[in-house]
Design a protein around this motif. Structure first.
Motif: not given
Length: 385
Positions: A16, A18-19, A23, A31
């Protein structure tokens, strides 16, 4: 070293993060909104009553500001409490008024709080010691009857409930911590709940510079001068970010399994330490109470407690006492003796409790604890009851 606290983080959290990196937006964004909504659902409260923060300590300071605590105001709180709670009151010119606690549960009851209330009492601030809810229902009823705002420091009680009501939501303002020593970890971080939606809105503004328009980027599509803004209250910047919130969302999904493991460890300690000479274990929660099992504490003769802690450290087991009585801290002024808190502080030792402990480590802790108590008691000439 077998640690007192230890976070449980893994590949899911890394994925998460890394995501979020991919972005291109690391600050407070979608988030964070998702985490706030998920945490609101966990508590059973409307999402617009929650404000995510960079720490629970900031939340305590913000609570004192929201209630406009100032010179001449008193706030009653248990002496066995986090130092940030008393600092938040004193920093605004208020007076922390410390009450006693039960020497075994380390939580206050109405009987401890009521005698400390005066005409100058501006709020009551309670801690749920070790994740155990304590007398929160009756304390909340007392505050409602007296018209006194109640602040709940639920830093230790992220999954604690009484009759299905989440700790932190009994009063007017609730606070949670997600720092590296807590059950649900975001690196650093906190959450504030306000029962009054207007108070929650003010908290959101104060935590982000008092800005009435917090994102020019989001407003750009409407045209006009989206970079202009208005300031309401004079706030500061104490928001969290999407990195922490992404971690928190994963941790929240794991929270039930974390608490189950902590409960298993608590019951394991209860069984292994049952009948141990010179040791007293914490009482189980009463019916209808659900604990987060944040601390496991044992109590022993005050003449041996410190040496037991030293011997355990030398054998690779870290222990501590949380939290040192605040009425003995000179910075808060002269305070009356509080025998329950003082007894607890002299006799209590918190031993390792976190979901990462394996059975071998638990066996080591229990075996070494029993041995240390027996050895030090014999050296001190103490016959354990």
């Amino acid at each position: 070293m077998i640690n007192l606290f230890e976070p449980a983080l893994g590949e899911e959290e890394l994925a998460e993060v890394r995501a979020v990196f991919a972005s291109g937006w690391l600050g407070k964004g979608t988030r964070t909104g998702e985490f706030e909504a998920a945490f609101a659902a966990h508590l059973g409260v409307p999402a617009d009553r929650l404000v995510s923060l960079n720490s629970c300590t900031e939340g305590l300071f913000l609570a004192a500001e929201l209630l406009e605590i100032g010179p001449g105001d008193e706030v009653v709180l248990p002496s066995v409490s986090f130092v940030g709670a008393a600092n938040a009151v004193a920093a605004r010119g208020g007076t922390p008024v410390f009450c006693d606690v039960d020497p075994h549960t380390l939580n206050p009851s109405v009987a401890h709080i009521a005698p400390r209330l005066t005409a100058a009492t501006r709020a009551v601030l309670v801690l749920h010691y070790g994740g155990y809810p304590g007398d929160i229902e009756n304390i909340a009823a007392l505050c409602r009857d007296r018209g006194i705002p109640l602040i709940e420091d639920a830093a230790c009680a992220v999954a604690s409930r009484v009759s299905a009501t989440a700790c932190g939501t009994f009063g007017d303002i609730g606070l949670w911590s997600f720092d590296p020593m807590k059950i649900l970890v975001t690196g650093d971080g906190g959450m504030l709940y306000a029962r009054d939606p207007a108070l929650a809105q003010r908290a959101a503004e104060l935590s982000y510079l008092g800005l009435r328009q917090v994102s020019g980027y989001a407003q750009a599509s409407t045209g006009g001068r989206w970079w202009e803004f208005q300031v309401g209250p004079f706030g500061r910047r104490s928001i969290t970010n999407d990195i922490s919130s992404a971690i928190g969302t994963v941790q929240l999904a794991k929270l039930p399994s974390f608490v189950r493991r902590r409960q298993e460890i608590t019951h394991w300690y209860d069984d292994r330490l049952a009948g141990a000479a010179g040791l007293r274990r914490p009482a189980p929660p009463p019916p209808g109470h659900e604990s987060s099992y944040y601390f496991y504490w044992v109590q022993m003769d005050r003449r041996i407690r410190d040496e037991v802690a030293t011997r355990l450290y030398r054998r690779g087991i870290y222990t501590s006492f949380r939290y040192a009585p605040l009425h003995l801290v000179s910075a808060y002024g002269t305070q009356p003796a509080l025998p329950g808190a003082e007894r607890a502080a002299a006799e209590t030792l918190c031993i390792p409790l976190h979901q990462g402990l394996d059975d071998t480590q638990l066996d080591t802790v229990a075996t070494e604890l029993r041995a240390a108590v027996a050895e030090v008691s014999e050296l001190a000439g103490i016959t354990a009851p």
